[in-house]
Design a protein around this motif. Structure first.
Motif, PDB file in Angstrom:
ATOM      1  N   ASP A  51      75.869 -83.953  38.085  1.00  0.00           N
ATOM      2  CA  ASP A  51      76.381 -82.750  37.409  1.00  0.00           C
ATOM      3  C   ASP A  51      77.863 -82.548  37.690  1.00  0.00           C
ATOM      4  OD1 ASP A  51      74.260 -81.901  35.928  1.00  0.00           O
ATOM      5  OD2 ASP A  51      73.430 -80.586  37.458  1.00  0.00           O
TER       6      ASP A  51
ATOM      7  N   GLU B  92      67.673 -75.101  27.980  1.00  0.00           N
ATOM      8  CA  GLU B  92      68.218 -73.774  28.339  1.00  0.00           C
ATOM      9  C   GLU B  92      69.516 -73.918  29.129  1.00  0.00           C
ATOM     10  OE1 GLU B  92      65.172 -71.895  30.677  1.00  0.00           O
ATOM     11  OE2 GLU B  92      63.844 -71.607  28.960  1.00  0.00           O
ATOM     12  N   ARG B  93      69.667 -75.039  29.820  1.00  0.00           N
ATOM     13  CA  ARG B  93      70.859 -75.255  30.650  1.00  0.00           C
ATOM     14  C   ARG B  93      71.920 -76.088  29.934  1.00  0.00           C
ATOM     15  NH1 ARG B  93      66.793 -73.718  32.996  1.00  0.00           N
ATOM     16  NH2 ARG B  93      66.766 -72.623  35.007  1.00  0.00           N
TER      17      ARG B  93
ATOM     18  N   ARG C 241      63.163 -72.298  38.706  1.00  0.00           N
ATOM     19  CA  ARG C 241      63.902 -71.307  37.912  1.00  0.00           C
ATOM     20  C   ARG C 241      64.587 -70.308  38.803  1.00  0.00           C
ATOM     21  NH1 ARG C 241      60.637 -72.564  33.359  1.00  0.00           N
ATOM     22  NH2 ARG C 241      62.120 -72.918  31.689  1.00  0.00           N
TER      23      ARG C 241
END
Length: 283
Positions: free
Chosen positions: A45, A77-78, A283
């Motif tokens: 990332d 969603e990310r 989450r």
């Protein structure tokens, strides 16, 4: 069991990725669909933060379909593009070219405005050892252009692979962080075969897998091995040894052989589709 990982070529691979990231437009990250978080390298990332991102949930045919969909949702969603694939059998591979173009649409648009036409998208394929990177690249390219092996660490150096006029792939060696901060990560990777079995106590590993399956996939072991799924996981392993005639000389049960059998059945999908971690826990 205590899991640690210090191979020098991992450090080298990370450095190589840092050097090459400026050459590419898209990071394609392969994850094991059965353990998407544990099979991620946290550095990816950070290294790919200004690049388009595509996550491939590989070995999706071995994972629980309901959980595959939940994980797709989680990553979408990310902000990632996500595709479920099964590189070995070619499942999901055909859709990837289109997804790559879609993920890099802004870059292609920017190029077009600057008068740069038809420059191929350059993508870097990353993933931890044994997640199926080489098999995926071969499957996408339609020919054996990357070495494959079911042992961690087969890819040793970088190579560019031209898929077609639109896409070029950079294959890099698998990278994995040097220390498992959370031992359950090591355990799940060991279940999936991403850590060499020779480094492990296979009976302890099988017992941990039995505990997990009994908790989340009740009845699977009873049906597969015709055992009672007793409270005691060691007893379950003994029952598997008995049912499958895993015996040493003098009719003593060979629990080591039974453990190897169980691990193999799990890894090859013979126990059915099992996912080892669930999005709600992250989450």
């Amino acid at each position: 069991m205590h899991f640690q990982w210090y191979p020098g070529h991992m450090t080298k691979a990370k450095r190589m990725m840092q050097e090459n990231i400026k050459l590419i437009d898209l990071v394609i990250e392969l994850l094991d669909a059965r353990l998407p978080m544990s099979s991620r390298n946290p550095d990816v990332d950070e290294l790919g933060k200004n690049k388009a991102r595509l996550i491939l949930l590989n070995k999706a045919d071995l994972a629980d379909e309901k959980q595959n969909d939940a994980w797709m949702e989680y990553f979408k969603e990310r902000g990632y593009s996500v595709v479920k694939v099964n590189s070995k059998k070619g499942g999901g591979i055909k859709s990837i070219q289109g997804v790559i173009q879609e993920a890099c649409r802004e870059k292609i648009e920017r190029d077009r405005k600057r008068g740069i036409l038809n420059r191929p998208v350059r993508a870097m394929v990353v993933g931890i050892p044994n997640v199926g990177k080489s098999t995926f690249i071969n499957s996408l390219a339609g020919k054996a252009c990357a070495k494959t092996g079911n042992k961690p660490g087969v890819t040793k150096g970088k190579q560019w692979i031209r898929l077609n006029k639109n896409v070029e792939l950079l294959d890099t060696p698998g990278i994995l962080w040097p220390k498992f901060e959370d031992q359950t990560v090591g355990l799940k990777l060991a279940f999936a075969g991403s850590i060499k079995d020779e480094l492990l106590n296979i009976e302890e590993l099988a017992v941990e897998l039995i505990k997990f399956i009994k908790k989340y996939y009740t009845g699977v072991l009873a049906e597969k091995y015709n055992i009672t799924e007793s409270e005691d996981a060691y007893r379950c392993l003994n029952e598997i040894a008995e049912e499958r005639h895993c015996l040493l000389k003098g009719s003593e049960l060979d629990t080591n052989k039974a453990a190897l059998l169980l691990m193999d059945d799990f890894r090859c999908g013979r126990l059915g589709r099992i996912t080892l971690e669930f999005p709600e826990d992250f989450r």
